[in-house]
Design a protein around this motif. Structure first.
Motif, PDB file in Angstrom:
ATOM      1  N   GLY A   1      14.772  -5.041   1.864  1.00  0.00           N
ATOM      2  CA  GLY A   1      15.579  -3.714   2.758  1.00  0.00           C
ATOM      3  C   GLY A   1      15.262  -2.505   1.306  1.00  0.00           C
ATOM      4  N   LYS A   2      14.298  -3.235   0.129  1.00  0.00           N
ATOM      5  CA  LYS A   2      14.418  -1.585  -0.742  1.00  0.00           C
ATOM      6  C   LYS A   2      13.238  -1.390  -0.346  1.00  0.00           C
ATOM      7  CE  LYS A   2      16.630  -4.428  -4.612  1.00  0.00           C
ATOM      8  NZ  LYS A   2      16.570  -4.814  -5.946  1.00  0.00           N
ATOM      9  N   VAL A   3      13.005   0.007  -1.107  1.00  0.00           N
ATOM     10  CA  VAL A   3      12.093   1.181  -0.822  1.00  0.00           C
ATOM     11  C   VAL A   3      11.199   1.195  -1.639  1.00  0.00           C
ATOM     12  CG1 VAL A   3      11.590   3.559  -0.080  1.00  0.00           C
ATOM     13  CG2 VAL A   3      13.881   2.391   0.429  1.00  0.00           C
ATOM     14  N   VAL A   4       9.960   1.218  -2.000  1.00  0.00           N
ATOM     15  CA  VAL A   4       8.795   1.136  -2.256  1.00  0.00           C
ATOM     16  C   VAL A   4       8.086   2.629  -2.196  1.00  0.00           C
ATOM     17  CG1 VAL A   4       7.615   0.087  -3.790  1.00  0.00           C
ATOM     18  CG2 VAL A   4       9.058  -1.211  -3.534  1.00  0.00           C
ATOM     19  N   LEU A   5       7.631   3.478  -3.174  1.00  0.00           N
ATOM     20  CA  LEU A   5       6.200   4.488  -2.608  1.00  0.00           C
ATOM     21  C   LEU A   5       5.521   3.849  -3.920  1.00  0.00           C
ATOM     22  CD1 LEU A   5       7.533   8.431  -2.113  1.00  0.00           C
ATOM     23  CD2 LEU A   5       5.462   7.830  -3.696  1.00  0.00           C
ATOM     24  N   ILE A   6       4.343   4.413  -3.215  1.00  0.00           N
ATOM     25  CA  ILE A   6       3.473   4.277  -4.069  1.00  0.00           C
ATOM     26  C   ILE A   6       2.418   5.590  -3.658  1.00  0.00           C
ATOM     27  CG2 ILE A   6       1.046   2.411  -4.128  1.00  0.00           C
ATOM     28  CD1 ILE A   6       3.047   0.519  -2.709  1.00  0.00           C
ATOM     29  N   THR A   7       2.017   5.857  -4.836  1.00  0.00           N
ATOM     30  CA  THR A   7       1.557   6.733  -4.573  1.00  0.00           C
ATOM     31  C   THR A   7      -0.755   6.233  -4.552  1.00  0.00           C
ATOM     32  OG1 THR A   7       0.745   7.485  -7.229  1.00  0.00           O
ATOM     33  CG2 THR A   7       2.342   8.512  -5.782  1.00  0.00           C
ATOM     34  N   GLY A   8      -1.831   7.532  -4.403  1.00  0.00           N
ATOM     35  CA  GLY A   8      -3.097   6.535  -4.149  1.00  0.00           C
ATOM     36  C   GLY A   8      -2.784   4.710  -3.481  1.00  0.00           C
ATOM     37  N   ALA A   9      -2.538   5.026  -2.545  1.00  0.00           N
ATOM     38  CA  ALA A   9      -2.625   3.476  -1.747  1.00  0.00           C
ATOM     39  C   ALA A   9      -3.687   3.474  -0.704  1.00  0.00           C
ATOM     40  CB  ALA A   9      -0.806   4.004  -1.542  1.00  0.00           C
ATOM     41  N   SER A  10      -4.241   4.529  -0.391  1.00  0.00           N
ATOM     42  CA  SER A  10      -5.534   4.380   0.623  1.00  0.00           C
ATOM     43  C   SER A  10      -5.822   3.559   0.426  1.00  0.00           C
ATOM     44  CB  SER A  10      -5.490   5.983   0.791  1.00  0.00           C
ATOM     45  OG  SER A  10      -7.128   6.101  -0.909  1.00  0.00           O
ATOM     46  N   SER A  11      -6.572   3.203  -1.007  1.00  0.00           N
ATOM     47  CA  SER A  11      -7.871   2.032  -1.536  1.00  0.00           C
ATOM     48  C   SER A  11      -7.096   1.078  -2.286  1.00  0.00           C
ATOM     49  CB  SER A  11      -9.077   2.792  -1.664  1.00  0.00           C
ATOM     50  OG  SER A  11      -8.469   3.682  -2.601  1.00  0.00           O
ATOM     51  N   GLY A  12      -7.954   0.952  -3.549  1.00  0.00           N
ATOM     52  CA  GLY A  12      -8.138  -0.168  -4.768  1.00  0.00           C
ATOM     53  C   GLY A  12      -6.291  -0.791  -4.512  1.00  0.00           C
ATOM     54  N   ILE A  13      -6.132  -0.170  -6.382  1.00  0.00           N
ATOM     55  CA  ILE A  13      -5.531  -1.276  -6.803  1.00  0.00           C
ATOM     56  C   ILE A  13      -3.995  -0.871  -5.770  1.00  0.00           C
ATOM     57  CG2 ILE A  13      -3.339  -1.318  -9.121  1.00  0.00           C
ATOM     58  CD1 ILE A  13      -5.931  -1.028 -10.116  1.00  0.00           C
ATOM     59  N   GLY A  14      -3.649   0.331  -6.014  1.00  0.00           N
ATOM     60  CA  GLY A  14      -2.687   0.907  -4.854  1.00  0.00           C
ATOM     61  C   GLY A  14      -2.308   0.755  -3.301  1.00  0.00           C
ATOM     62  N   GLU A  15      -3.707  -0.048  -2.988  1.00  0.00           N
ATOM     63  CA  GLU A  15      -4.205  -0.495  -1.748  1.00  0.00           C
ATOM     64  C   GLU A  15      -3.543  -1.810  -0.830  1.00  0.00           C
ATOM     65  OE1 GLU A  15      -6.374  -2.156   1.907  1.00  0.00           O
ATOM     66  OE2 GLU A  15      -7.723  -1.097   0.270  1.00  0.00           O
ATOM     67  N   CYS A  16      -3.808  -2.638  -2.573  1.00  0.00           N
ATOM     68  CA  CYS A  16      -3.097  -4.122  -2.782  1.00  0.00           C
ATOM     69  C   CYS A  16      -1.994  -4.098  -3.407  1.00  0.00           C
ATOM     70  CB  CYS A  16      -3.665  -5.142  -3.773  1.00  0.00           C
ATOM     71  SG  CYS A  16      -5.833  -5.145  -2.943  1.00  0.00           S
TER      72      CYS A  16
END
Length: 328
Positions: A52-67
């Motif tokens: 139920g908590k919201v997480v925003l991740i930038t650079g999420a299309s690959s690499g560390i952000g994706e994982c």
């Protein structure tokens, strides 16, 4: 007047030596306490309930952000994933939903654009109504010597993305994170400490990040927690050779991959992302991965001249030798 000046100098000198002696006396027990405390904290249970908590991740299309997206998805968090490559984001979103995230919002955005950052934070709030974790992960690399005849103005994006690309989203997210006692996670680098030859632009951007967020920690705590992640070499597009070229464009450079990243051990992305999410949920102030980098950071603090000599002799020397051989 002369006597007063001498008295002041004596007082200042005496104060300096008294304070120095005091610090020498208390430093060993304080250091021992910190080592024991950090060891015990590592066994502290994490706040595994991200449902139920919201997480925003930038650079999420690959690499560390994706994982990172997948790790939060395993904890059933609601995700907002941001990057410039929408097609890759859609694939990440599909997999994250399959892993366990109830809802994933995909936003195509540029972290170096002030108004774009305002937009994607607003979209996240309009969609979910809250924000709990902001993960400033987006970043790019550059490996060049300043005297290689490059146009240094082409490298402004390194600071725009690595530094301002974390500041802008944080600026717009802070009011919302205050409401949830949320966390800002920022992806820095051990390059901020080691200052490798040929990585001046990149190291400077990461040094700026660590300095800014340490100041922000003092300003915002305890309302908002801040976790600064200092990474060594972790498997990503960057370690596979994708760097900013002399022309200011992101390109794959096999030569850089062979001469730089194959000289150092590279950590797999999945365990790195898992350690970051675990530490952030636990409320760690600093996360360093791979963990074997920690003693090297301490060594560099006490013996920077020796570390710099090593890099110049072996790391830079290898590059110069390879360059000469290529031009024969």
């Amino acid at each position: 007047m002369l006597r007063k000046l001498v008295d002041n100098e004596f007082t200042n000198a005496a104060t300096f030596y008294i304070v120095s002696l005091f610090l020498l006396i208390i430093s060993p027990p304080l250091l021992l306490f910190k080592i024991i405390y950090n060891f015990l904290v590592s066994f502290r249970p994490t706040d595994a309930n991200m449902r139920g908590k919201v997480v925003l991740i930038t650079g999420a299309s690959s690499g560390i952000g994706e994982c990172l997206a997948y790790e939060y998805a395993k904890r059933e968090a609601l995700l907002v994933i941001v990057a410039r490559r929408e097609q890759l984001l859609q694939k990440v979103a599909e997999k994250a939903r399959g892993i366990g995230s109830p809802d994933v919002l995909v936003i195509c955005g540029d972290v170096s654009d002030f108004n774009d950052c305002r937009r994607f934070i607003d979209e996240a709030i309009n969609h979910f109504g809250r924000l709990d974790h902001l993960v400033n992960n987006a970043g790019i690399g550059s490996i060049f010597m300043v005297n290689e005849g490059i146009d240094i103005t082409k490298f402004a994006p390194v600071m725009d993305i690595n530094f301002w690309g974390s500041i802008y989203p944080s600026h717009f997210a802070i009011p919302h994170l205050k409401k949830t006692n949320g966390t800002i996670i920022v992806n820095a680098s051990t390059a901020a400490y080691f200052n490798l030859p040929r990585s001046g632009f990149y190291s400077a951007s990461k040094s700026a990040v660590t300095s800014f967020y340490e100041s922000l920690r003092a300003e915002l705590g305890p309302e908002i927690k801040i976790t600064i992640v200092t990474l060594g070499y972790v498997e990503s597009e960057m370690t596979l050779g994708k760097q900013m070229s002399k022309e200011g464009e992101m390109k794959h450079n096999q030569e850089i991959k062979d001469l730089v990243f194959e000289c150092f051990p590279v950590m797999s992305t999945e365990p790195c992302a898992k350690a970051i999410v675990k530490g952030a949920c636990r409320g760690d102030r600093w996360i360093t991965e791979p963990q074997f980098m920690r003693p090297f950071i301490a060594f560099n603090f006490f013996f920077p001249e020796l570390v710099q000599w090593h890099f110049k002799k072996f790391y830079l020397g290898k590059w110069i030798a390879a360059t000469k051989a290529a031009h024969k």
